[in-house]
Design a protein around this motif. Structure first.
Motif, PDB file in Angstrom:
ATOM      1  N   MET A  55       0.805  -1.220   0.000  1.00  0.00           N
ATOM      2  CA  MET A  55       0.000   0.000   0.000  1.00  0.00           C
ATOM      3  C   MET A  55       0.839   1.272   0.000  1.00  0.00           C
ATOM      4  O   MET A  55       0.404   2.306  -0.538  1.00  0.00           O
ATOM      5  CB  MET A  55      -0.920   0.003   1.228  1.00  0.00           C
ATOM      6  CG  MET A  55      -1.821  -1.208   1.346  1.00  0.00           C
ATOM      7  SD  MET A  55      -2.831  -1.475  -0.139  1.00  0.00           S
ATOM      8  CE  MET A  55      -3.780   0.041  -0.167  1.00  0.00           C
ATOM      9  N   LEU A  56       2.031   1.239   0.582  1.00  0.00           N
ATOM     10  CA  LEU A  56       2.819   2.457   0.762  1.00  0.00           C
ATOM     11  C   LEU A  56       3.161   3.166  -0.550  1.00  0.00           C
ATOM     12  O   LEU A  56       3.024   4.402  -0.632  1.00  0.00           O
ATOM     13  CB  LEU A  56       4.092   2.135   1.552  1.00  0.00           C
ATOM     14  CG  LEU A  56       4.893   3.336   2.060  1.00  0.00           C
ATOM     15  CD1 LEU A  56       4.027   4.229   2.934  1.00  0.00           C
ATOM     16  CD2 LEU A  56       6.103   2.864   2.855  1.00  0.00           C
ATOM     17  N   PRO A  57       3.631   2.461  -1.611  1.00  0.00           N
ATOM     18  CA  PRO A  57       3.919   3.183  -2.859  1.00  0.00           C
ATOM     19  C   PRO A  57       2.695   3.893  -3.427  1.00  0.00           C
ATOM     20  O   PRO A  57       2.803   5.021  -3.935  1.00  0.00           O
ATOM     21  CB  PRO A  57       4.405   2.070  -3.800  1.00  0.00           C
ATOM     22  CG  PRO A  57       4.914   1.004  -2.900  1.00  0.00           C
ATOM     23  CD  PRO A  57       4.021   1.036  -1.715  1.00  0.00           C
ATOM     24  N   ALA A  58       1.520   3.256  -3.336  1.00  0.00           N
ATOM     25  CA  ALA A  58       0.297   3.892  -3.852  1.00  0.00           C
ATOM     26  C   ALA A  58      -0.073   5.123  -3.030  1.00  0.00           C
ATOM     27  O   ALA A  58      -0.526   6.139  -3.578  1.00  0.00           O
ATOM     28  CB  ALA A  58      -0.854   2.880  -3.845  1.00  0.00           C
ATOM     29  N   PHE A 100      12.112   2.623   2.910  1.00  0.00           N
ATOM     30  CA  PHE A 100      12.639   3.671   2.035  1.00  0.00           C
ATOM     31  C   PHE A 100      12.531   3.263   0.562  1.00  0.00           C
ATOM     32  O   PHE A 100      12.330   4.108  -0.316  1.00  0.00           O
ATOM     33  CB  PHE A 100      14.095   3.976   2.397  1.00  0.00           C
ATOM     34  CG  PHE A 100      14.251   4.876   3.587  1.00  0.00           C
ATOM     35  CD1 PHE A 100      13.938   6.225   3.500  1.00  0.00           C
ATOM     36  CD2 PHE A 100      14.689   4.380   4.804  1.00  0.00           C
ATOM     37  CE1 PHE A 100      14.074   7.058   4.596  1.00  0.00           C
ATOM     38  CE2 PHE A 100      14.823   5.205   5.909  1.00  0.00           C
ATOM     39  CZ  PHE A 100      14.510   6.550   5.801  1.00  0.00           C
ATOM     40  N   PHE A 101      12.695   1.980   0.316  1.00  0.00           N
ATOM     41  CA  PHE A 101      12.567   1.443  -1.041  1.00  0.00           C
ATOM     42  C   PHE A 101      11.167   1.725  -1.601  1.00  0.00           C
ATOM     43  O   PHE A 101      11.004   2.242  -2.720  1.00  0.00           O
ATOM     44  CB  PHE A 101      12.856  -0.057  -0.986  1.00  0.00           C
ATOM     45  CG  PHE A 101      12.872  -0.748  -2.324  1.00  0.00           C
ATOM     46  CD1 PHE A 101      12.890  -0.041  -3.508  1.00  0.00           C
ATOM     47  CD2 PHE A 101      12.865  -2.138  -2.383  1.00  0.00           C
ATOM     48  CE1 PHE A 101      12.900  -0.685  -4.733  1.00  0.00           C
ATOM     49  CE2 PHE A 101      12.875  -2.791  -3.594  1.00  0.00           C
ATOM     50  CZ  PHE A 101      12.887  -2.061  -4.769  1.00  0.00           C
ATOM     51  N   THR A 102      10.141   1.379  -0.830  1.00  0.00           N
ATOM     52  CA  THR A 102       8.771   1.586  -1.293  1.00  0.00           C
ATOM     53  C   THR A 102       8.432   3.069  -1.411  1.00  0.00           C
ATOM     54  O   THR A 102       7.682   3.472  -2.306  1.00  0.00           O
ATOM     55  CB  THR A 102       7.775   0.906  -0.345  1.00  0.00           C
ATOM     56  OG1 THR A 102       8.020   1.343   1.002  1.00  0.00           O
ATOM     57  CG2 THR A 102       7.923  -0.603  -0.391  1.00  0.00           C
ATOM     58  N   VAL A 103       8.979   3.886  -0.511  1.00  0.00           N
ATOM     59  CA  VAL A 103       8.752   5.335  -0.607  1.00  0.00           C
ATOM     60  C   VAL A 103       9.351   5.881  -1.901  1.00  0.00           C
ATOM     61  O   VAL A 103       8.723   6.686  -2.607  1.00  0.00           O
ATOM     62  CB  VAL A 103       9.354   6.058   0.614  1.00  0.00           C
ATOM     63  CG1 VAL A 103       9.368   7.571   0.391  1.00  0.00           C
ATOM     64  CG2 VAL A 103       8.564   5.724   1.876  1.00  0.00           C
ATOM     65  N   LEU A 118       9.420   0.900 -12.364  1.00  0.00           N
ATOM     66  CA  LEU A 118       9.464  -0.557 -12.534  1.00  0.00           C
ATOM     67  C   LEU A 118      10.900  -1.065 -12.624  1.00  0.00           C
ATOM     68  O   LEU A 118      11.245  -2.095 -12.034  1.00  0.00           O
ATOM     69  CB  LEU A 118       8.679  -0.950 -13.788  1.00  0.00           C
ATOM     70  CG  LEU A 118       7.164  -0.733 -13.730  1.00  0.00           C
ATOM     71  CD1 LEU A 118       6.535  -0.938 -15.102  1.00  0.00           C
ATOM     72  CD2 LEU A 118       6.530  -1.673 -12.709  1.00  0.00           C
ATOM     73  N   LEU A 119      11.732  -0.343 -13.370  1.00  0.00           N
ATOM     74  CA  LEU A 119      13.131  -0.745 -13.515  1.00  0.00           C
ATOM     75  C   LEU A 119      13.860  -0.660 -12.173  1.00  0.00           C
ATOM     76  O   LEU A 119      14.621  -1.567 -11.806  1.00  0.00           O
ATOM     77  CB  LEU A 119      13.818   0.146 -14.550  1.00  0.00           C
ATOM     78  CG  LEU A 119      15.307  -0.137 -14.799  1.00  0.00           C
ATOM     79  CD1 LEU A 119      15.499  -1.548 -15.342  1.00  0.00           C
ATOM     80  CD2 LEU A 119      15.895   0.896 -15.764  1.00  0.00           C
ATOM     81  N   PHE A 120      13.617   0.418 -11.431  1.00  0.00           N
ATOM     82  CA  PHE A 120      14.238   0.604 -10.121  1.00  0.00           C
ATOM     83  C   PHE A 120      13.829  -0.515  -9.158  1.00  0.00           C
ATOM     84  O   PHE A 120      14.670  -1.075  -8.441  1.00  0.00           O
ATOM     85  CB  PHE A 120      13.826   1.967  -9.557  1.00  0.00           C
ATOM     86  CG  PHE A 120      14.303   2.237  -8.165  1.00  0.00           C
ATOM     87  CD1 PHE A 120      15.658   2.347  -7.890  1.00  0.00           C
ATOM     88  CD2 PHE A 120      13.406   2.380  -7.117  1.00  0.00           C
ATOM     89  CE1 PHE A 120      16.108   2.592  -6.591  1.00  0.00           C
ATOM     90  CE2 PHE A 120      13.841   2.627  -5.830  1.00  0.00           C
ATOM     91  CZ  PHE A 120      15.194   2.730  -5.565  1.00  0.00           C
ATOM     92  N   ALA A 121      12.534  -0.859  -9.162  1.00  0.00           N
ATOM     93  CA  ALA A 121      12.045  -1.929  -8.290  1.00  0.00           C
ATOM     94  C   ALA A 121      12.670  -3.265  -8.663  1.00  0.00           C
ATOM     95  O   ALA A 121      13.078  -4.034  -7.780  1.00  0.00           O
ATOM     96  CB  ALA A 121      10.519  -2.013  -8.367  1.00  0.00           C
ATOM     97  N   PHE A 122      12.777  -3.540  -9.940  1.00  0.00           N
ATOM     98  CA  PHE A 122      13.347  -4.817 -10.379  1.00  0.00           C
ATOM     99  C   PHE A 122      14.818  -4.934  -9.988  1.00  0.00           C
ATOM    100  O   PHE A 122      15.253  -5.967  -9.463  1.00  0.00           O
ATOM    101  CB  PHE A 122      13.197  -4.952 -11.900  1.00  0.00           C
ATOM    102  CG  PHE A 122      13.869  -6.180 -12.455  1.00  0.00           C
ATOM    103  CD1 PHE A 122      13.293  -7.426 -12.335  1.00  0.00           C
ATOM    104  CD2 PHE A 122      15.102  -6.082 -13.107  1.00  0.00           C
ATOM    105  CE1 PHE A 122      13.913  -8.566 -12.838  1.00  0.00           C
ATOM    106  CE2 PHE A 122      15.730  -7.203 -13.615  1.00  0.00           C
ATOM    107  CZ  PHE A 122      15.129  -8.441 -13.475  1.00  0.00           C
ATOM    108  N   VAL A 123      15.595  -3.880 -10.223  1.00  0.00           N
ATOM    109  CA  VAL A 123      17.036  -3.921  -9.925  1.00  0.00           C
ATOM    110  C   VAL A 123      17.269  -4.070  -8.429  1.00  0.00           C
ATOM    111  O   VAL A 123      18.097  -4.886  -7.986  1.00  0.00           O
ATOM    112  CB  VAL A 123      17.729  -2.654 -10.467  1.00  0.00           C
ATOM    113  CG1 VAL A 123      19.178  -2.592  -9.993  1.00  0.00           C
ATOM    114  CG2 VAL A 123      17.677  -2.640 -11.989  1.00  0.00           C
TER     115      VAL A 123
END
Length: 228
Positions: A55-58, A100-103, A118-123
């Motif tokens: 939920m945090l990224p949304a 911090f990642f999700t933020v 999407l690229l940042f999340a995948f890496v």
């Protein structure tokens, strides 16, 4: 190639761009949550925290969409968030990295950089899986806390040095205090156990020296949860 990383959010919000941003934020949050569960299978995890990562990224993306470039609105939201006090028990430091990642993913999504998000999340998720499976930073022997109770009339200086030298790679006394209204001493050691050592034999050796009184051996990561 620059258009791949361009923002889909224009000067004004549209239904399609808002839906795309929220969908991307939820998708990346779900992906991060799955990686979090995968990397915490052995150590365990809190299910509510895994849901929070979805939920945090949304939530962050929605805040960014509402603020936009309006400075007054940004200061108003900052004042509202300053009233919120977050209180939680100390947990795994990796959990902070996931927050911090999700933020960061939510910020990227809210600004409209969906491909970058999407690229940042995948890496980052790939890096976390590699670090977890390679056991990077994990020592060969676990650091533990040893607590020994002894009678007040027993001289504790150097009493357990021979045993500690036999069963540990290193040790350091952290605290000495009296308990039970001064009738007992409690010695607290930070120790690094040797590999392939029987913990039962180690504790039995100590019990022979302290008159079969209480001896506690606990992993450092659980010490605060048990004794605070």
């Amino acid at each position: 190639m620059n258009y791949i990383f361009s923002s889909v959010a224009g000067d004004s919000l549209t239904l399609s761009s808002t839906a795309a941003i929220l969908a991307c934020a939820l998708l990346t949050g779900f992906f991060i949550s799955c990686i979090y569960i995968f990397t915490h299978k052995e150590s365990g995890y809190v299910p509510s925290f895994a849901i929070t990562l979805i939920m945090l990224p949304a939530i962050i993306a929605t805040i960014i969409l509402l603020v936009g470039s309006n400075v007054a609105r940004a200061f108003s939201l900052a004042g509202a968030f300053s009233l919120v006090r977050f209180r939680s028990a100390p947990g795994d430091p990796k959990d902070i990295a996931y927050v911090f990642f999700t933020v960061a993913v939510g910020l990227a999504s809210g600004m409209g950089f969906l491909t970058y998000s999407l690229l940042f999340a995948f890496v980052l998720c790939l890096a976390m899986v590699i670090l977890e499976k390679s056991h990077f930073g994990i020592p060969k022997s676990e650091a533990m806390t040893l607590k020994i109770a002894i009678p007040e009339d027993l001289n504790y200086e150097g009493l357990f040095d021979k045993i500690l030298k036999e069963y540990t790679d290193s040790w350091k006394i952290r605290r000495i205090r009296t308990t039970e209204f001064g009738t007992l001493f409690e010695l607290v050691y930070r120790i690094q156990m040797k590999q392939n050592i029987s913990q039962k034999a180690f504790l039995d050796s100590i019990r022979c020296r302290n008159g079969n009184m209480n001896v506690t051996l606990v992993l450092n990561e659980y010490e605060d949860r048990i004794y605070e």
